[in-house]
Design a protein around this motif. Structure first.
Motif, PDB file in Angstrom:
ATOM      1  N   HIS A 199       0.843  -1.197   0.000  1.00 55.76           N
ATOM      2  CA  HIS A 199       0.000   0.000   0.000  1.00 55.76           C
ATOM      3  C   HIS A 199       0.880   1.248   0.000  1.00 55.76           C
ATOM      4  CE1 HIS A 199       0.652  -0.803   4.361  1.00 55.76           C
ATOM      5  NE2 HIS A 199       0.963   0.476   4.305  1.00 55.76           N
ATOM      6  N   ASP A 200       2.190   1.003  -0.140  1.00 53.82           N
ATOM      7  CA  ASP A 200       3.153   2.087   0.001  1.00 53.82           C
ATOM      8  C   ASP A 200       3.757   2.430  -1.364  1.00 53.82           C
ATOM      9  OD1 ASP A 200       5.213   3.764   0.604  1.00 53.82           O
ATOM     10  OD2 ASP A 200       6.228   2.403   1.994  1.00 53.82           O
ATOM     11  N   THR A 234      -5.799   7.567 -13.452  1.00 55.77           N
ATOM     12  CA  THR A 234      -7.006   7.478 -12.631  1.00 55.77           C
ATOM     13  C   THR A 234      -6.809   8.237 -11.322  1.00 55.77           C
ATOM     14  OG1 THR A 234      -6.227   5.499 -11.517  1.00 55.77           O
ATOM     15  CG2 THR A 234      -7.559   5.154 -13.485  1.00 55.77           C
ATOM     16  N   PRO A 235      -7.902   8.655 -10.721  1.00 54.94           N
ATOM     17  CA  PRO A 235      -7.801   9.365  -9.431  1.00 54.94           C
ATOM     18  C   PRO A 235      -7.100   8.526  -8.366  1.00 54.94           C
ATOM     19  CG  PRO A 235     -10.032   9.499 -10.310  1.00 54.94           C
ATOM     20  CD  PRO A 235      -9.286   8.566 -11.197  1.00 54.94           C
ATOM     21  N   SER A 239      -3.867   9.690  -6.332  1.00 51.66           N
ATOM     22  CA  SER A 239      -3.809   9.872  -4.885  1.00 51.66           C
ATOM     23  C   SER A 239      -2.649   9.082  -4.277  1.00 51.66           C
ATOM     24  CB  SER A 239      -5.144   9.507  -4.238  1.00 51.66           C
ATOM     25  OG  SER A 239      -5.311   8.125  -4.232  1.00 51.66           O
ATOM     26  N   PHE A 240      -2.325   7.930  -4.867  1.00 51.38           N
ATOM     27  CA  PHE A 240      -1.154   7.191  -4.372  1.00 51.38           C
ATOM     28  C   PHE A 240       0.132   7.967  -4.623  1.00 51.38           C
ATOM     29  CE2 PHE A 240      -3.661   3.166  -4.343  1.00 51.38           C
ATOM     30  CZ  PHE A 240      -3.412   2.865  -3.021  1.00 51.38           C
ATOM     31  N   ASN A 246       4.558  15.819  -2.989  1.00 55.87           N
ATOM     32  CA  ASN A 246       3.624  16.836  -2.534  1.00 55.87           C
ATOM     33  C   ASN A 246       3.096  17.642  -3.712  1.00 55.87           C
ATOM     34  OD1 ASN A 246       2.167  18.728  -1.238  1.00 55.87           O
ATOM     35  ND2 ASN A 246       3.915  19.807  -0.372  1.00 55.87           N
ATOM     36  N   LYS A 247       1.895  17.312  -4.125  1.00 60.37           N
ATOM     37  CA  LYS A 247       1.349  18.007  -5.285  1.00 60.37           C
ATOM     38  C   LYS A 247       0.143  18.855  -4.908  1.00 60.37           C
ATOM     39  CE  LYS A 247       2.911  15.159  -9.058  1.00 60.37           C
ATOM     40  NZ  LYS A 247       2.527  14.192 -10.080  1.00 60.37           N
ATOM     41  N   GLU A 248      -0.166  18.823  -3.667  1.00 60.46           N
ATOM     42  CA  GLU A 248      -1.325  19.600  -3.254  1.00 60.46           C
ATOM     43  C   GLU A 248      -0.951  21.087  -3.254  1.00 60.46           C
ATOM     44  OE1 GLU A 248      -4.274  18.266  -2.630  1.00 60.46           O
ATOM     45  OE2 GLU A 248      -3.563  16.200  -2.863  1.00 60.46           O
TER      46      GLU A 248
END
Lengths: 343, 238
Positions: A199-200, A234-235, A239-240, A246-248
């Motif tokens: 999950h990493d 895909t979203p 998100s992964f 850091n893209k926010e």
């Protein structure tokens, strides 16, 4: 190497049907490190267990080197499993056996003559760097050392495939890197195909050649790790990737309006560089060539497997025409561009 | 040997001071020996039978390596049935069987039959619990290596459960000390017989108290030895 066709798995628990995998199609090539990433409950754990039939698929089939494992009888299945190594999140070493005897375990199961087996165990412990711990019980080892024993054990019967079930999820980042390095070395030295679930995103980034993203029991995206990093489709993939890059963009910047007269506009862009272009001064060339101003908001350069991967969030200010020309220039030079916001 | 020598020494020592009660130390020692003998043999027998039963109970469960609902249900019901019969009643019910096996229903050897039969289902459940404590991941790992059921039982389930099983042995033996005293009342021999015939029937309260103290020491000893044995196994693995 592995070909998964229309694989579905439905659990029947207490009269309630739970769909764990839905029409999964996947091909893993010989000699690659293939990662499957997904959140917990997405179905990745079920998927990896279907490959060595620890879980029985409801429909679909799985071919390993052309042989359909879903049609095998118990005897054939046991012989197949002896040739598929598996490592686990919680290592699953026997506390009743020393490190040496733990690695010996699969050789005993396969009926390898003792003398030959002992020699093999010696070699494997050397490979994973634990020769000095042979007589020690697992309880005395650190997590990283335990996983090394797990890897040695998984390699004992000279497998054609190594399955890794969240093998680094219980380890700290530094130990994770050393375990991934060991897996990469093994993949390189032995040409061993490795299928891992995690999950990493760091694990995918550091170790994998290709990746499949699993979400809600389905594979939503498969591809080269680099192309997914630079252009997630895909979203879920996005998100992964955002978990490690850091893209926010802070809200204030996103909604700030700097249009002060009709012809001057601003565009918020994310630019991704892969490989060689990460080392070229394309930005400054662009700024010199076109009359636009750039406001750099975020920049980062990282490595995806062995390739440099950079990404830059910037705001271009100028006339719409010049901004478009500048963007075309970047695209022509092989950069991925994503427009984050339009006025 | 040791018991005999000690008994004589104490006898000669006590003869002078105890007078007509001089027989007591020798009798207590002999009865203690009988109790230890009964408990030891029936613990051994109950594990020889109970351990395989426990393995069947665990491995035939749903989703386990030898899943078989029918066998699991039937065996579970039999175990429960035997566990629900109070020992004192089981003792009487088993008299005919004991006669067939041993030839008599009186004495220490005869007591071993009901003691073992009472302990077998208890041991089966106790060991079942010990085996179920093993992390499923270990079984899964063995399966992933291509192990068959017998290899998993022999190389994973039993060795991994040993520290816990050993503690269970002490619990079983202590239970059997209690049961053997009940068997003693029906002529089974050991400390129970001594306490009943002398302490109760003949109002020799002193004898009663002596047997209580001996039982207390016996139980303490078994627990200490059991715990030490288990710790020894565990610490070897650390």
């Amino acid at each position: 190497m592995i070909q998964i066709n229309d694989l579905s798995k439905i659990y029947n628990g207490g009269g309630q049907e739970v769909m764990a995998l839905k029409e999964v199609n996947l091909t893993v090539n010989q000699g690659e490190i293939f990662g499957i990433i997904g959140l917990s409950g997405a179905g990745k754990s079920t998927l990896i267990r279907c490959i060595n039939m620890l879980e029985e698929p409801t429909t679909g089939n799985i071919l390993i080197n052309g042989q359909d494992v879903t049609l095998m009888n118990k005897q054939e299945l046991r012989r197949l499993r002896q040739k598929i190594g598996m490592i686990f999140q919680h290592f699953n070493l026997l506390s009743s056996r020393t490190v040496f005897d733990n690695v010996m375990f699969p050789l005993e199961i396969a009926g390898v003559p003792e003398k030959k087996a002992r020699q093999k165990v010696g070699e494997l412990l050397e490979l994973v760097g634990l020769s000095d711990k042979a007589r020690v019980y697992p309880e005395q080892l650190s997590g990283g050392q335990k996983q090394r024993v797990g890897i040695a054990r998984a390699l004992a019967n000279e497998p054609v495939l190594l399955l890794s079930d969240e093998a680094t999820s219980a380890l700290d980042p530094q130990t994770t890197r050393s375990i991934l390095k060991l897996l990469k070395d093994i993949n390189y030295q032995l040409g061993l195909t490795i299928l891992l679930i995690t999950h990493d995103m760091n694990v995918i980034k550091d170790a994998c050649d290709r990746v499949a993203v699993i979400d809600n029991s389905r594979i939503v995206e498969v591809g080269d790790v680099l192309s997914i990093f630079s252009n997630p489709g895909t979203p879920t993939s996005r998100s992964f990737i955002n978990t490690i890059i850091n893209k926010e963009i802070p809200e204030e910047i996103l909604h700030r309006s700097i249009v002060d007269n009709g012809s001057i506009v601003s565009r918020l862009l994310r630019v991704s560089f892969i490989g060689a272009s990460a080392g070229e001064p394309l930005m400054s060339t662009m700024l010199q060539k076109y009359n636009v101003k750039a406001n750099i908001l975020y920049g980062n350069i990282d490595r995806v497997k062995d390739t440099p991967f950079g990404n830059l969030t910037l705001e271009l200010i100028g006339t719409l025409e010049l901004i478009n020309q500048a963007m075309d220039f970047l695209r022509e030079n092989g950069l991925e561009i994503e427009v984050l916001e339009n006025d | 040997m040791i018991e005999a020598i000690t008994a004589i020494d104490i006898n000669t020592f006590l003869n002078s001071s105890l007078g007509e009660n001089a027989w007591i130390p020798g009798a207590v020692l002999f009865a203690t020996w009988e109790t230890i003998y009964m408990v030891f043999i029936s613990t051994a027998v109950s594990y020889i039978v109970g351990l395989p039963l426990a393995l069947i109970l665990v491995t035939t469960e749903k989703g386990h390596i030898l899943e078989n609902q029918r066998i699991n249900d039937v065996l579970g019901a039999i175990v429960n049935a035997f566990r629900s019969i109070p020992f004192i009643i089981l003792l009487i019910l088993l008299i005919p069987l004991t006669r067939i096996i041993v030839g008599t229903s009186i004495g220490t050897v005869a007591s071993i039959v009901p003691l073992s039969i009472a302990a077998i289902p208890f041991v089966a459940r106790l060991v079942e619990t010990s085996i179920k404590e093993i992390d499923w991941g270990l079984i899964e790992a063995a399966l992933s290596m291509g192990a068959n059921a017998w290899q998993i039982i022999r190389k994973v389930l039993i060795p991994e459960a040993v520290p816990s099983i050993v503690l269970g042995v002490a619990i079983t033996a202590i239970n059997l000390v209690g049961y053997s005293a009940m068997a003693g009342i029906l002529g089974g021999g050991g400390l129970g017989t001594l306490a009943y015939y002398h302490g109760y029937m003949r109002y020799q309260t002193g004898v009663m108290w002596i047997t209580v103290i001996v039982l207390l020491i016996l139980v303490q000893l078994i627990q200490v030895l059991g715990t030490r044995w288990s710790n020894q196994v565990v610490s070897k693995r650390r």
